[in-house]
Every structure is written in C-alpha cells, then in structure tokens.
Write a protein that holds these residues in place. Structure first.
Motif, PDB file in Angstrom:
ATOM      1  N   LEU A  62      33.684 -68.888  41.537  1.00 10.88           N
ATOM      2  CA  LEU A  62      34.805 -69.628  40.806  1.00 10.88           C
ATOM      3  C   LEU A  62      36.029 -68.954  41.606  1.00 10.88           C
ATOM      4  CD1 LEU A  62      33.856 -69.022  37.047  1.00 10.88           C
ATOM      5  CD2 LEU A  62      33.380 -70.881  38.498  1.00 10.88           C
ATOM      6  N   PRO A  63      37.096 -69.979  41.305  1.00  8.46           N
ATOM      7  CA  PRO A  63      38.374 -69.481  41.829  1.00  8.46           C
ATOM      8  C   PRO A  63      38.933 -68.253  41.343  1.00  8.46           C
ATOM      9  CG  PRO A  63      38.509 -71.612  41.344  1.00  8.46           C
ATOM     10  CD  PRO A  63      37.186 -71.360  40.817  1.00  8.46           C
ATOM     11  N   ASN A  64      39.819 -67.385  41.920  1.00 11.02           N
ATOM     12  CA  ASN A  64      40.527 -66.389  41.675  1.00 11.02           C
ATOM     13  C   ASN A  64      41.252 -66.627  40.349  1.00 11.02           C
ATOM     14  OD1 ASN A  64      39.306 -64.485  43.369  1.00 11.02           O
ATOM     15  ND2 ASN A  64      40.892 -65.054  45.034  1.00 11.02           N
ATOM     16  N   LEU A  65      41.690 -65.465  39.684  1.00 13.46           N
ATOM     17  CA  LEU A  65      42.581 -65.851  38.538  1.00 13.46           C
ATOM     18  C   LEU A  65      43.851 -65.023  38.984  1.00 13.46           C
ATOM     19  CD1 LEU A  65      40.201 -64.160  35.614  1.00 13.46           C
ATOM     20  CD2 LEU A  65      40.695 -66.724  35.958  1.00 13.46           C
ATOM     21  N   TYR A  66      44.853 -65.550  38.399  1.00 12.56           N
ATOM     22  CA  TYR A  66      46.487 -64.805  38.601  1.00 12.56           C
ATOM     23  C   TYR A  66      46.870 -64.482  37.276  1.00 12.56           C
ATOM     24  CZ  TYR A  66      45.725 -67.078  43.193  1.00 12.56           C
ATOM     25  OH  TYR A  66      45.156 -67.301  44.340  1.00 12.56           O
ATOM     26  N   VAL A  67      46.959 -63.166  37.129  1.00 13.03           N
ATOM     27  CA  VAL A  67      47.148 -62.597  35.820  1.00 13.03           C
ATOM     28  C   VAL A  67      48.661 -62.045  35.840  1.00 13.03           C
ATOM     29  CG1 VAL A  67      46.612 -60.576  34.322  1.00 13.03           C
ATOM     30  CG2 VAL A  67      44.816 -61.870  35.391  1.00 13.03           C
ATOM     31  N   GLY A  68      49.400 -62.439  34.849  1.00  7.61           N
ATOM     32  CA  GLY A  68      50.874 -62.239  34.850  1.00  7.61           C
ATOM     33  C   GLY A  68      51.039 -60.992  34.468  1.00  7.61           C
ATOM     34  N   ALA A  69      52.434 -60.270  34.527  1.00  2.00           N
ATOM     35  CA  ALA A  69      52.850 -58.863  34.091  1.00  2.00           C
ATOM     36  C   ALA A  69      52.585 -58.534  32.785  1.00  2.00           C
ATOM     37  CB  ALA A  69      54.181 -58.874  34.334  1.00  2.00           C
ATOM     38  N   ASP A  70      52.276 -59.574  31.959  1.00  2.00           N
ATOM     39  CA  ASP A  70      51.830 -59.233  30.427  1.00  2.00           C
ATOM     40  C   ASP A  70      50.439 -58.990  30.233  1.00  2.00           C
ATOM     41  OD1 ASP A  70      51.080 -61.844  30.866  1.00  2.00           O
ATOM     42  OD2 ASP A  70      51.930 -62.715  29.097  1.00  2.00           O
TER      43      ASP A  70
END
Length: 195
Positions: free
Chosen positions: A132-140
C-alpha cells in the motif's frame, strides 16, 4: 437391395426430424445452463461488492491506535483508515499474510502475496497484493487515509491463517524486496471479515 435402400431412406425421412428435435432441446439446455452460470457469477460478484472487513490496530504495548476498514468493490478493495498515537512522519503500511498480532508483530508474517510477485509499487515484477502507499502522519500523531488495492480481494484475506494490517516505523521505498526497508512493526491489527 433396392427395397432395403428405399426402406432405409423412408425410415430416415420419418425419423430424421425426431432425431433433430432430440438434439435441439439439448442445445437449448446447454444455452440455458450457460446463461444461468453467467447470472450466478454476476450475482456472486455483486454480493462480494460491498462486503467489509475491519482491523483494530494496537501498538506494541497493546494500546489501541485506530481502525482500518477494507471494502470489496467490483474493481478491488477500498482501504480506509483512521489512526492516532503514531509517531509523526512517513510510515509504511501493508496487509500481511497472517492474522496474528503478537508484539513485535513478526507473527503477522510477510506481506500478503498470493501472486508470488516482487515487493514494491515501483518494481517491474511487483507488486505484492498487500503493498500500500505510505502514510503521512501529522505532528499530532493522527492520520486518516484512503487507499485502493485493485489486485486484492477480501477472499485473499480469508485463508486458514487470516491476514493483518501492519504499520511500520519507517518508510516503504516501494522497490526493495521483500518489504521495502520499512523497518520495525509498530502497530498491528487482525483483519476480521464482517458477516
């Protein structure tokens, strides 16, 4: 001899249409059976479309981090997720071949790969069905995502040992075999098909 030939010709003239009629129903039955089979396949495909599976993900300490749903469509599987308490940054996520999530989650096995392909969205001989495509997790520490796996079917997740969704500590480079150099497994959830 001529009499016998004439009698044979007469019998064939009388019986010929009866023989032809005997074949016609068989041909009609075959056509009807094919039509019925095609309708059953279409119905099965439509019934599969909309079927749903869920994975409740937990971190290595057993704390819940969110949910991923997998929904069958006529074209593949739509994967939607909502996660929290994930370290900020980019992370690999994959569907793994075994439905077992015991920390550090090696029990989930490798990526789901019934087609026996190489790993990676960028690999010429790829990709695994579980890539699957990578996840981009925010600072929160939160991320919501949608992904689509056109070569995946929910039935692929329902073999004897099930399947799991796994989030990795690192990023998937989309080409290195067998796992994209994605690093440790930081969250895992067993896929449960909804009845």
């Amino acid at each position: 001899m001529k009499t016998r030939a004439l009698l044979t010709a007469a019998v064939l003239c009388i019986a010929g249409p009866a023989f032809a009629q005997g074949k016609a129903p068989a041909a009609k039955e075959k056509a009807a059976a094919k039509k019925e089979e095609a309708a059953a396949k279409k119905e099965e495909k439509m019934a599969a479309a909309g079927a749903t599976a869920r994975a409740e993900l937990k971190d290595q300490k057993g704390q819940p981090v969110g949910e991923v749903t997998l929904t069958e469509t006529p074209h593949g599987v739509l994967i939607k997720g909502s996660l929290s308490n994930i370290p900020a940054g980019e992370h690999a996520i994959h569907v793994h071949e075994v439905g077992k999530c015991e920390a550090p989650f090696q029990t989930a096995g490798g990526h789901l790969n019934p087609g026996k392909k190489k790993h990676g969205l960028l690999a010429a001989e790829g990709k695994h069905e579980g890539d699957l495509p990578n996840l981009y997790v925010g600072a929160d520490g939160k991320v919501q995502f949608d992904a689509f796996a056109h070569d995946l079917k929910l039935k692929d997740l329902q073999d004897q040992d099930g399947a799991a969704v796994v989030v990795h500590a690192g990023v998937d480079d989309y080409k290195s075999d067998p796992a994209g150099n994605a690093g440790d497994r930081i969250a895992c959830g067993v896929v449960q098909v909804q009845k």
